[in-house]
Scaffold this motif. Structure first.
Motif, PDB file in Angstrom:
ATOM      1  N   PRO A   1      -1.548  -0.360  13.591  1.00  0.00           N
ATOM      2  CA  PRO A   1      -2.840   0.337  13.474  1.00  0.00           C
ATOM      3  C   PRO A   1      -3.952  -0.649  13.176  1.00  0.00           C
ATOM      4  CG  PRO A   1      -1.496   0.688  11.517  1.00  0.00           C
ATOM      5  CD  PRO A   1      -0.605   0.031  12.530  1.00  0.00           C
ATOM      6  N   ASP A   2      -5.156  -0.287  13.575  1.00  0.00           N
ATOM      7  CA  ASP A   2      -6.291  -1.171  13.337  1.00  0.00           C
ATOM      8  C   ASP A   2      -6.616  -1.225  11.843  1.00  0.00           C
ATOM      9  OD1 ASP A   2      -8.249  -2.939  13.967  1.00  0.00           O
ATOM     10  OD2 ASP A   2      -9.357  -1.605  15.288  1.00  0.00           O
ATOM     11  N   ILE A   3      -7.321  -2.274  11.446  1.00  0.00           N
ATOM     12  CA  ILE A   3      -7.733  -2.435  10.059  1.00  0.00           C
ATOM     13  C   ILE A   3      -9.251  -2.508  10.033  1.00  0.00           C
ATOM     14  CG2 ILE A   3      -7.652  -3.918   8.022  1.00  0.00           C
ATOM     15  CD1 ILE A   3      -4.829  -4.727   8.836  1.00  0.00           C
ATOM     16  N   PHE A   4      -9.871  -1.480   9.455  1.00  0.00           N
ATOM     17  CA  PHE A   4     -11.321  -1.380   9.468  1.00  0.00           C
ATOM     18  C   PHE A   4     -11.958  -2.136   8.300  1.00  0.00           C
ATOM     19  CE2 PHE A   4      -9.815   2.746  11.385  1.00  0.00           C
ATOM     20  CZ  PHE A   4     -10.059   2.364  12.687  1.00  0.00           C
TER      21      PHE A   4
ATOM     22  N   LEU B   1      -0.226  -7.771  -4.579  1.00  0.00           N
ATOM     23  CA  LEU B   1      -1.220  -8.398  -3.722  1.00  0.00           C
ATOM     24  C   LEU B   1      -2.066  -7.325  -3.042  1.00  0.00           C
ATOM     25  CD1 LEU B   1      -2.205 -11.119  -2.550  1.00  0.00           C
ATOM     26  CD2 LEU B   1      -0.484 -10.859  -0.748  1.00  0.00           C
ATOM     27  N   TYR B   2      -3.357  -7.311  -3.371  1.00  0.00           N
ATOM     28  CA  TYR B   2      -4.313  -6.461  -2.669  1.00  0.00           C
ATOM     29  C   TYR B   2      -5.005  -7.312  -1.611  1.00  0.00           C
ATOM     30  CZ  TYR B   2      -3.823  -3.013  -6.421  1.00  0.00           C
ATOM     31  OH  TYR B   2      -3.325  -2.101  -7.313  1.00  0.00           O
ATOM     32  N   LEU B   3      -5.139  -6.754  -0.420  1.00  0.00           N
ATOM     33  CA  LEU B   3      -5.791  -7.482   0.664  1.00  0.00           C
ATOM     34  C   LEU B   3      -6.785  -6.573   1.361  1.00  0.00           C
ATOM     35  CD1 LEU B   3      -2.349  -7.835   1.094  1.00  0.00           C
ATOM     36  CD2 LEU B   3      -3.267  -9.952   2.055  1.00  0.00           C
ATOM     37  N   THR B   4      -7.906  -7.137   1.783  1.00  0.00           N
ATOM     38  CA  THR B   4      -8.887  -6.334   2.491  1.00  0.00           C
ATOM     39  C   THR B   4      -9.646  -7.177   3.508  1.00  0.00           C
ATOM     40  OG1 THR B   4     -10.672  -4.703   2.216  1.00  0.00           O
ATOM     41  CG2 THR B   4     -10.804  -6.709   0.874  1.00  0.00           C
ATOM     42  N   ARG B   5     -10.268  -6.490   4.432  1.00  0.00           N
ATOM     43  CA  ARG B   5     -11.155  -7.113   5.407  1.00  0.00           C
ATOM     44  C   ARG B   5     -12.585  -7.058   4.853  1.00  0.00           C
ATOM     45  NH1 ARG B   5     -12.419  -4.384  11.332  1.00  0.00           N
ATOM     46  NH2 ARG B   5     -13.960  -5.916  12.051  1.00  0.00           N
ATOM     47  N   HIS B   6     -13.405  -7.988   5.268  1.00  0.00           N
ATOM     48  CA  HIS B   6     -14.806  -8.002   4.853  1.00  0.00           C
ATOM     49  C   HIS B   6     -15.543  -6.735   5.287  1.00  0.00           C
ATOM     50  CE1 HIS B   6     -16.086  -8.697   9.003  1.00  0.00           C
ATOM     51  NE2 HIS B   6     -15.071  -9.556   9.087  1.00  0.00           N
ATOM     52  N   GLY B   7     -16.707  -6.492   4.713  1.00  0.00           N
ATOM     53  CA  GLY B   7     -17.531  -5.354   5.103  1.00  0.00           C
ATOM     54  C   GLY B   7     -18.150  -5.536   6.482  1.00  0.00           C
TER      55      GLY B   7
ATOM     56  N   LEU C   1       0.423  -0.022   0.994  1.00  0.00           N
ATOM     57  CA  LEU C   1      -0.754   0.459   1.716  1.00  0.00           C
ATOM     58  C   LEU C   1      -0.998  -0.440   2.919  1.00  0.00           C
ATOM     59  CD1 LEU C   1      -3.298   1.071  -1.224  1.00  0.00           C
ATOM     60  CD2 LEU C   1      -2.053   2.840   0.056  1.00  0.00           C
ATOM     61  N   LEU C   2      -1.419   0.154   4.024  1.00  0.00           N
ATOM     62  CA  LEU C   2      -1.754  -0.600   5.231  1.00  0.00           C
ATOM     63  C   LEU C   2      -3.041  -0.036   5.820  1.00  0.00           C
ATOM     64  CD1 LEU C   2      -1.104  -2.728   7.368  1.00  0.00           C
ATOM     65  CD2 LEU C   2       0.316  -1.030   8.536  1.00  0.00           C
ATOM     66  N   GLY C   3      -4.147  -0.726   5.581  1.00  0.00           N
ATOM     67  CA  GLY C   3      -5.429  -0.310   6.138  1.00  0.00           C
ATOM     68  C   GLY C   3      -5.934   1.007   5.594  1.00  0.00           C
ATOM     69  N   ASP C   4      -5.751   1.263   4.302  1.00  0.00           N
ATOM     70  CA  ASP C   4      -6.151   2.534   3.698  1.00  0.00           C
ATOM     71  C   ASP C   4      -7.669   2.584   3.498  1.00  0.00           C
ATOM     72  OD1 ASP C   4      -5.056   5.036   2.100  1.00  0.00           O
ATOM     73  OD2 ASP C   4      -6.694   4.162   0.935  1.00  0.00           O
ATOM     74  N   THR C   5      -8.286   3.675   3.927  1.00  0.00           N
ATOM     75  CA  THR C   5      -9.741   3.823   3.813  1.00  0.00           C
ATOM     76  C   THR C   5     -10.129   5.058   3.006  1.00  0.00           C
ATOM     77  OG1 THR C   5      -9.796   5.009   5.934  1.00  0.00           O
ATOM     78  CG2 THR C   5     -10.191   2.627   5.999  1.00  0.00           C
ATOM     79  N   SER C   6      -9.298   5.443   2.063  1.00  0.00           N
ATOM     80  CA  SER C   6      -9.586   6.652   1.288  1.00  0.00           C
ATOM     81  C   SER C   6     -10.816   6.505   0.393  1.00  0.00           C
ATOM     82  CB  SER C   6      -8.369   7.050   0.449  1.00  0.00           C
ATOM     83  OG  SER C   6      -7.998   6.020  -0.436  1.00  0.00           O
ATOM     84  N   HIS C   7     -11.315   5.286   0.218  1.00  0.00           N
ATOM     85  CA  HIS C   7     -12.544   5.090  -0.565  1.00  0.00           C
ATOM     86  C   HIS C   7     -13.798   5.296   0.279  1.00  0.00           C
ATOM     87  CE1 HIS C   7     -11.128   1.265   1.088  1.00  0.00           C
ATOM     88  NE2 HIS C   7     -12.394   0.919   1.225  1.00  0.00           N
TER      89      HIS C   7
END
Length: 219
Positions: free
Chosen positions: A176-179, A6-12, A197-203
């Motif tokens: 931690p916050d999720i950007f 399961l991949y999860l993300t927040r909107h832009g 992964l938890l809130g990873d922003t390496s991209h």
């Protein structure tokens, strides 16, 4: 052995994020940066053979999901259950005004979710959890052995990840916050969940890291 990923993300990032306004069930458009954030994450996920894509029915999440879908022919399944926490009369207000008018409730919203009570018409975190977690479990049950993508919101995503981490509502305030477009990943193997992964922003690229200062302001 059955493994579901399961991949999860927040909107832009959105216009109201920039204006530091609470969104909740209301909506504002993705900014140019918000669209770029989604493009960066799209590139990161291009090699993943997704079996299904789910999105909050809020347009900012759906538009992010459309970008992330890329050239795939998958439909995007929109669910009201994946929407952000309902913030009642706070929606559309600037965070500075909310903090001034409702200091205790505002502080609890971020730091003590178990004690937070909406000022008017909104949801508690418990109510959010009650509508959200069964929907996520249903998604997993409907797609065993698949790679899945869920596009949702800041506090919604925190509640989901707290569930997989076996954390209480009280502990969400310590997470931690999720950007914007930060990536979470959960593996479910024979019914047991593992958070990779938890809130990873390496991209993120270049000066994009400055957006994190904005991301802390609004939902």
């Amino acid at each position: 052995m059955t493994e579901t990923v399961l991949y999860l993300t927040r909107h832009g990032q959105t216009e109201w994020n920039l204006q530091k306004r609470m969104q909740g069930h209301q909506n504002s458009a993705l900014t140019t940066l918000g669209k770029q954030q989604a493009e960066w994450l799209k590139e990161r996920l291009e090699g993943e053979n997704l079996g299904a894509i789910y999105s909050s029915s809020s347009l900012r999440a759906f538009h992010t999901a459309q970008i992330l879908r890329g050239n795939r022919t998958l439909p995007i399944q929109q669910l009201d259950e994946l929407m952000e926490i309902n913030m009642g009369i706070w929606e559309g207000m600037k965070t500075e005004q909310i903090e001034q008018d409702y200091p205790l409730q505002y502080a609890r919203f971020f730091t003590s979710p178990d004690l937070y009570v909406p000022v008017s018409l909104g949801e508690t975190y418990e109510q959010l959890e009650q509508r959200l977690i069964p929907a996520v479990e249903c998604i997993l049950n409907d797609n065993p052995g698949q790679k899945l993508l869920i596009v949702t919101h800041r506090m919604t995503l925190k509640v989901i990840m707290a569930h997989f981490l076996n954390k209480s509502l009280r502990e969400i305030g310590e997470m931690p916050d999720i950007f914007s477009t930060a990536l979470c990943k959960v593996q479910v193997i024979d019914g047991k969940s593992y958070v990779d992964l938890l809130g990873d922003t390496s991209h993120y690229r270049g000066a994009q890291n400055q957006e994190s200062k904005i991301g802390k302001a609004t939902c």
